[in-house]
Design a protein around this motif. Structure first.
Motif, PDB file in Angstrom:
ATOM      1  N   ASP A 254      -2.815  -3.530   4.819  1.00 22.94           N
ATOM      2  CA  ASP A 254      -4.197  -3.424   4.339  1.00 22.94           C
ATOM      3  C   ASP A 254      -5.224  -3.765   5.403  1.00 22.94           C
ATOM      4  O   ASP A 254      -6.425  -3.635   5.168  1.00 22.94           O
ATOM      5  CB  ASP A 254      -4.424  -4.312   3.112  1.00 22.94           C
ATOM      6  CG  ASP A 254      -4.078  -5.762   3.373  1.00 22.94           C
ATOM      7  OD1 ASP A 254      -3.834  -6.123   4.550  1.00 22.94           O
ATOM      8  OD2 ASP A 254      -4.039  -6.541   2.401  1.00 22.94           O
TER       9      ASP A 254
ATOM     10  N   MET B  57      -0.951  10.608  -0.886  1.00 28.38           N
ATOM     11  CA  MET B  57      -0.384   9.278  -1.016  1.00 28.38           C
ATOM     12  C   MET B  57       0.971   9.371  -1.704  1.00 28.38           C
ATOM     13  O   MET B  57       1.125  10.112  -2.676  1.00 28.38           O
ATOM     14  CB  MET B  57      -1.313   8.363  -1.825  1.00 28.38           C
ATOM     15  CG  MET B  57      -2.618   8.045  -1.117  1.00 28.38           C
ATOM     16  SD  MET B  57      -2.330   6.968   0.287  1.00 28.38           S
ATOM     17  CE  MET B  57      -4.029   6.629   0.778  1.00 28.38           C
TER      18      MET B  57
ATOM     19  N   ASN C   3      -6.856   0.039   5.807  1.00 27.20           N
ATOM     20  CA  ASN C   3      -7.790   0.576   4.806  1.00 27.20           C
ATOM     21  C   ASN C   3      -8.874  -0.424   4.407  1.00 27.20           C
ATOM     22  O   ASN C   3      -9.897  -0.044   3.852  1.00 27.20           O
ATOM     23  CB  ASN C   3      -7.037   1.054   3.566  1.00 27.20           C
ATOM     24  CG  ASN C   3      -6.267  -0.070   2.897  1.00 27.20           C
ATOM     25  OD1 ASN C   3      -5.750  -0.956   3.569  1.00 27.20           O
ATOM     26  ND2 ASN C   3      -6.179  -0.050   1.587  1.00 27.20           N
ATOM     27  N   GLU C   4      -8.679  -1.735   4.705  1.00 22.89           N
ATOM     28  CA  GLU C   4      -9.701  -2.725   4.376  1.00 22.89           C
ATOM     29  C   GLU C   4     -10.489  -3.188   5.597  1.00 22.89           C
ATOM     30  O   GLU C   4     -11.232  -4.170   5.525  1.00 22.89           O
ATOM     31  CB  GLU C   4      -9.055  -3.934   3.696  1.00 22.89           C
ATOM     32  CG  GLU C   4      -8.467  -3.602   2.323  1.00 22.89           C
ATOM     33  CD  GLU C   4      -7.874  -4.823   1.640  1.00 22.89           C
ATOM     34  OE1 GLU C   4      -7.967  -5.931   2.230  1.00 22.89           O
ATOM     35  OE2 GLU C   4      -7.329  -4.668   0.533  1.00 22.89           O
TER      36      GLU C   4
ATOM     37  N   GLY D 270     -11.220   2.417   4.014  1.00 23.18           N
ATOM     38  CA  GLY D 270     -10.856   3.123   2.793  1.00 23.18           C
ATOM     39  C   GLY D 270      -9.769   4.168   2.969  1.00 23.18           C
ATOM     40  O   GLY D 270      -9.421   4.606   4.067  1.00 23.18           O
ATOM     41  N   ASP D 271      -9.222   4.601   1.801  1.00 26.29           N
ATOM     42  CA  ASP D 271      -8.150   5.590   1.801  1.00 26.29           C
ATOM     43  C   ASP D 271      -8.643   6.972   2.215  1.00 26.29           C
ATOM     44  O   ASP D 271      -7.916   7.737   2.856  1.00 26.29           O
ATOM     45  CB  ASP D 271      -7.518   5.675   0.410  1.00 26.29           C
ATOM     46  CG  ASP D 271      -6.814   4.381   0.027  1.00 26.29           C
ATOM     47  OD1 ASP D 271      -6.465   3.606   0.943  1.00 26.29           O
ATOM     48  OD2 ASP D 271      -6.617   4.150  -1.178  1.00 26.29           O
ATOM     49  N   SER D 272      -9.881   7.315   1.848  1.00 20.55           N
ATOM     50  CA  SER D 272     -10.384   8.660   2.164  1.00 20.55           C
ATOM     51  C   SER D 272     -10.485   8.856   3.675  1.00 20.55           C
ATOM     52  O   SER D 272     -10.122   9.923   4.197  1.00 20.55           O
ATOM     53  CB  SER D 272     -11.751   8.870   1.502  1.00 20.55           C
ATOM     54  OG  SER D 272     -12.688   7.910   1.967  1.00 20.55           O
TER      55      SER D 272
ATOM     56  N   ASN E 122       0.832  -1.198   0.000  1.00 20.86           N
ATOM     57  CA  ASN E 122       0.000   0.000   0.000  1.00 20.86           C
ATOM     58  C   ASN E 122       0.873   1.258   0.000  1.00 20.86           C
ATOM     59  O   ASN E 122       1.962   1.276   0.560  1.00 20.86           O
ATOM     60  CB  ASN E 122      -0.895   0.014   1.256  1.00 20.86           C
ATOM     61  CG  ASN E 122      -1.739  -1.233   1.378  1.00 20.86           C
ATOM     62  OD1 ASN E 122      -1.292  -2.236   1.908  1.00 20.86           O
ATOM     63  ND2 ASN E 122      -2.954  -1.172   0.882  1.00 20.86           N
ATOM     64  N   ARG E 123       0.323   2.330  -0.594  1.00 18.87           N
ATOM     65  CA  ARG E 123       1.055   3.593  -0.631  1.00 18.87           C
ATOM     66  C   ARG E 123       0.984   4.270   0.730  1.00 18.87           C
ATOM     67  O   ARG E 123      -0.113   4.488   1.260  1.00 18.87           O
ATOM     68  CB  ARG E 123       0.461   4.528  -1.691  1.00 18.87           C
ATOM     69  CG  ARG E 123       0.561   3.973  -3.114  1.00 18.87           C
ATOM     70  CD  ARG E 123      -0.016   4.978  -4.110  1.00 18.87           C
ATOM     71  NE  ARG E 123      -0.010   4.434  -5.467  1.00 18.87           N
ATOM     72  CZ  ARG E 123       1.057   4.464  -6.264  1.00 18.87           C
ATOM     73  NH1 ARG E 123       2.170   5.028  -5.828  1.00 18.87           N
ATOM     74  NH2 ARG E 123       1.012   3.949  -7.475  1.00 18.87           N
TER      75      ARG E 123
ATOM     76  N   VAL F 181       1.156   7.377   3.536  1.00 21.45           N
ATOM     77  CA  VAL F 181       0.595   8.716   3.535  1.00 21.45           C
ATOM     78  C   VAL F 181       1.694   9.693   3.953  1.00 21.45           C
ATOM     79  O   VAL F 181       2.349   9.519   4.994  1.00 21.45           O
ATOM     80  CB  VAL F 181      -0.598   8.828   4.497  1.00 21.45           C
ATOM     81  CG1 VAL F 181      -1.129  10.255   4.533  1.00 21.45           C
ATOM     82  CG2 VAL F 181      -1.696   7.855   4.081  1.00 21.45           C
TER      83      VAL F 181
ATOM     84  N   LEU G  42      -8.689   7.290   5.890  1.00 25.51           N
ATOM     85  CA  LEU G  42      -7.325   7.320   6.388  1.00 25.51           C
ATOM     86  C   LEU G  42      -6.715   8.708   6.233  1.00 25.51           C
ATOM     87  O   LEU G  42      -6.086   9.243   7.160  1.00 25.51           O
ATOM     88  CB  LEU G  42      -6.484   6.274   5.639  1.00 25.51           C
ATOM     89  CG  LEU G  42      -4.987   6.237   5.970  1.00 25.51           C
ATOM     90  CD1 LEU G  42      -4.776   5.921   7.442  1.00 25.51           C
ATOM     91  CD2 LEU G  42      -4.281   5.212   5.090  1.00 25.51           C
ATOM     92  N   LEU G  43      -6.891   9.318   5.053  1.00 30.50           N
ATOM     93  CA  LEU G  43      -6.368  10.670   4.829  1.00 30.50           C
ATOM     94  C   LEU G  43      -7.028  11.665   5.771  1.00 30.50           C
ATOM     95  O   LEU G  43      -6.367  12.562   6.314  1.00 30.50           O
ATOM     96  CB  LEU G  43      -6.578  11.073   3.375  1.00 30.50           C
ATOM     97  CG  LEU G  43      -5.779  10.259   2.334  1.00 30.50           C
ATOM     98  CD1 LEU G  43      -6.200  10.660   0.926  1.00 30.50           C
ATOM     99  CD2 LEU G  43      -4.281  10.465   2.521  1.00 30.50           C
TER     100      LEU G  43
END
Length: 592
Positions: free
Chosen positions: A523, A488, A526-527, A537-539, A475-476, A478, A541-542
Motif C-alpha cells: 500500500d 485487478m 496506491n497510498e 490511487g488504483d486508477s 492489496n489486489r 494488477v 496505478l492501472l
C-alpha cells in the motif's frame, strides 16, 4: 569591660542633663513644657486601641458573613454542577449505545476508515479511540499518528480492563471518557473510548464562582462603610476618654517634676508610695556609648564577612561555570558518538534486511520461461515490507509479497519471522491457502504487541500458466493482459495474518496467458500522497500499466515507481514501497 567615658561623651551627658532640666522646668520654672506632648500621646494610644477594637470587630463580623454567604452559594453551585454532570453522563451513555452496533459491524467488516469518518465528524465528541484487546489503536481522532501503535498509558490499560459500559473523568484533559467494550461476534475484540468535553461544565462553575466573588466584594464594601461610621463615632469617644484620663496623669507628672526640683510640698502626696525610691535609681548613660561602639564594631565585622562571602561566591560561580561548560561539551560529544553508533547500526540492519531479499531473479535473458523482478524501498532505514520467490519443483514458482503493520525495527523483525515461516512450511504445504492456514496460528501465538501482516501468496506453473493464489488481507495485484488490458485480480481478500487464529482462507485460480504479466505491490504505492494529501490511487496505478505489452518485469516496476515519484513530488515518503512483477514468455519453447 566598660570603657571610660571620653571627654566628648561627658560633654554630651552634661548637655543632655541641662536640656532635661530646662525642659522639665519650662521657661518660667513652674510649668512643664512637654505636658501637651504627654496628653497627645495618651490620646493617640487610646485612639489606636479603640480603632483596633473597632476594626477587629467589623472584620470579624464581615468574615463570618462572608463565610455564611459563601457556603450558601457554594452549596447551590454544587447542586447545579451535579445536575449538569448527571445530564452529561446521560447524554454520553445514550450516544455510546447509539454507536455500539455500527462500530461492531464496521469492525467485523474491517471497515476502520468508516469508523474514523463517523467518529471524526460527530459534533458531540471531543475525541474517539478504538483499540483491540492488545491495546493497538485502529482509530485515534485526537492523534492519528498513534494509529497502529500499541497504547500503554495508565488510561489505556484501565480501558482494556472494563467489561461493560463505564465512564471516567480526566480533569487534566478537561474531558470525561465513556468506555464501551466491542465484540467480534461473540468474542471480545477491543474497546471504544469516547471523550466528551467538560468545557461547558467548567464555564458554568467559573460563572458561578464569579457571582460568589461579586457577592463577596459587596459584603466587603458594606463592612468597610460600617467600619468607617464606627471609626468616626469611636474617635469622638476617644477624645472624651483621653481628656478624662490625661488630667490625673498630668497632675502626677507635675508632682514628679516638682520632686525633681526639690519641691517636697507639692510632692507630699507621693511619700506614701515607693515612687520616690524608684525614681532615685537612674540608669547611667555610658552604656549607650558602649552599645553604640559595639554596634559599630559589629557592623564592621558583618561588612567584612559579607565582602569575603561575595568574593567566595564569585570564585565559586566561575568554577561552576567552567565545570558546567566542560560537562555540556562532554555530553554533546557523547550524544554525537551515540548517534553515529545508532546510524551505523541502522545502516547495518538495512544491509542485512536487503541481503535477505533474493536478487537471483528468473529472467528471459537467462533462459527462464518467466521474467521476474522486484524492489523494496523502506520509508525508514529498515521496514516491514518483503517479497520472496522460490521454485517448489521444476515448474512451480512460489511468489509472496507482504506488508507488516507499523514501521522501523519492530516491523523488520516481524517481517523476518513471517518470511522464515512461509519458507519453512512450503515443504509440507504446497498450495497458497494451506501455507497461509499453517502460518497464521503461529503468528497469532504470543503476539503481545498486536502486530499483523497482509500477504498475497501465489504459485505459477511456468509451463501451463496456471496461477493459484490466496489473499491474506493484501492489496489486489494488477493483471496485465497480453493485449495491454489491465484489471485487478479478483477473489476474497480475507483478513490479515496475526489477528485471529481461526480464520479460514480461500483460494482462487487463473491462467496467466503467454505474454501476460502480474504486478504485485504494497500500500506504499496506491497510498502515496503528494503535497496536497492526494492519494496515488488504483486508477493511476492501472493507467501506469495499461498498454505495456513489450516491457519486461524490471521495466514494469520502473514504470510504476516513476509514476509514483512524479505524483509525490517533494512530499516525504510515509510508507514502505515494494513491487514485484512477473511476465510469462510470449511464446513456448523456453525451459527452466
Amino acid at each position: 569591660m566598660p570603657l571610660p567615658p571620653s571627654g566628648l561623651s561627658a560633654a554630651i551627658r552634661k548637655s543632655a542633663l541641662k536640656t532635661t532640666a530646662t525642659t522639665a522646668l519650662g521657661p518660667t520654672g513652674d510649668e512643664p513644657a512637654d505636658f501637651a506632648r504627654v496628653k497627645g500621646g495618651i490620646r493617640r494610644r487610646l485612639l489606636f486601641t479603640m480603632l483596633g477594637l473597632l476594626v477587629s470587630g467589623v472584620f470579624t463580623l464581615t468574615v463570618v458573613g462572608l463565610i455564611l454567604q459563601k457556603q450558601s452559594l457554594e452549596s447551590e453551585l454544587a447542586k447545579r454542577v451535579e445536575l449538569m454532570r448527571a445530564n452529561l453522563l446521560e447524554r454520553g451513555t445514550a450516544f455510546s449505545k447509539l454507536v455500539e452496533n455500527e462500530v461492531e459491524n464496521d469492525v467485523a467488516a474491517f471497515n476502520f476508515s468508516h469508523i474514523q469518518e463517523v467518529l471524526s465528524h460527530s459534533p458531540q465528541l471531543d475525541y474517539a479511540i478504538l483499540t483491540n484487546t492488545e491495546g493497538v489503536a485502529f482509530v485515534h481522532t485526537r492523534s492519528p499518528d498513534l494509529q497502529q501503535e500499541k497504547l500503554q498509558g495508565e488510561a489505556d490499560r484501565y480501558a482494556l480492563r472494563q467489561t461493560g459500559l463505564t465512564h471516567r473523568e480526566y480533569p487534566d484533559q478537561n474531558a470525561i471518557e465513556f468506555i464501551l467494550p466491542i465484540h467480534f461476534g461473540a468474542k471480545p475484540w477491543g474497546v471504544l473510548r469516547l471523550g466528551f468535553s467538560l468545557e461547558t461544565l467548567r464555564q458554568e462553575i467559573a460563572n458561578s464562582r464569579a457571582e460568589i466573588e461579586a457577592a463577596t466584594r459587596r459584603v466587603v464594601l458594606l463592612g468597610t462603610g460600617i467600619a468607617g461610621i464606627f471609626i468616626v463615632i469611636g474617635s469622638g469617644i476617644v477624645v472624651l476618654v483621653s481628656n478624662a484620663l490625661s488630667r490625673p496623669l498630668i497632675r502626677l507628672t507635675r508632682s514628679v517634676r516638682a520632686l525633681a526640683r526639690g519641691n517636697y510640698d507639692a510632692a507630699a502626696h507621693l511619700l506614701e508610695t515607693e515612687l520616690p525610691q524608684r525614681m532615685g535609681h537612674a540608669a547611667p548613660t555610658d552604656e549607650i556609648g558602649i552599645l553604640a561602639g559595639s554596634f559599630v564594631q559589629m557592623a564592621g565585622e558583618i561588612r567584612r564577612s559579607h565582602e569575603q562571602l561575595e568574593e567566595y561566591n564569585r570564585t565559586l560561580e566561575d568554577k561552576v561555570r567552567v565545570r558546567t561548560e566542560e560537562l555540556v561539551e562532554a555530553y554533546r560529544k557523547q550524544k554525537e558518538l551515540e548517534n553515529e553508533i545508532l546510524q551505523e547500526s541502522l545502516r547495518l540492519a538495512r544491509d542485512i534486511q536487503m541481503g535477505m531479499m533474493s536478487t537471483a531473479f528468473p529472467r528471459f535473458a537467462k533462459g527462464s520461461p518467466v521474467d521476474l523482478y522486484a524492489m523494496v524501498d523502506p520509508a525508514r532505514e529498515v521496514g516491514g515490507d518483503f517479497y520472496d520467490f522460490l521454485y517448489l519443483d521444476g515448474r512451480t514458482l512460489l511468489i509472496a509479497i507482504g506488508d507488516v503493520s507499523g514501521k522501523g525495527m519492530a516491523a523488520a523483525l516481524f517481517m523476518v519471522k513471517v518470511k522464515t515461516m512461509i519458507r519453512a512450511v512450503t515443504s509440507a504445504h504446497g498450495s497458497p491457502r494451506e501455507i497461509l492456514q499453517a502460518v497464521n496460528p503461529e503468528l497469532c501465538r504470543e503476539n503481545d504487541v498486536g502486530m499483523f501482516v497482509t500477504v498475497f501468496l501465489a504459485t505459477l506453473d511456468v509451463e501451463t500458466g496456471r496461477l493459484v493464489y490466496s489473499y491474506g488481507g493484501h492489496n489486489r495485484p494488477v493483471l496485465l493482459g497480453r493485449d495491454g488490458s489491465v484489471e485487478m485480480l479478483t477473489g476474497d481478500t480475507a483478513v490479515a495474518l496475526g489477528v485471529f487464529d481461526d480464520i479460514e482462507f480461500s483460494e482462487q485460480e487463473r491462467v496467466l496467458q503467454p505474454g501476460a504479466a502480474l504486478v504485485m505491490y504494497t500500500d506504499g504505492v496506491n497510498e502515496a500522497m503528494n503535497g496536497e494529501s492526494e492519494l496515488f490511487g488504483d486508477s493511476r496505478l492501472l493507467a501506469a500499466l495499461r498498454g505495456r505489452t513489450r516491457e519486461d518485469a524490471s521495466e514494469l516496476v520502473d514504470a510504476v515507481i516513476s509514476r509514483v515519484r512524479a505524483h509525490a513530488g517533494t512530499a516525504e515518503q510515509s510508507d514502505d514501497i515494494t513491487l514485484i512483477a512477473v511476465r510469462r514468455a510470449p511464446s513456448a519453447g523456453v525451459t527452466v
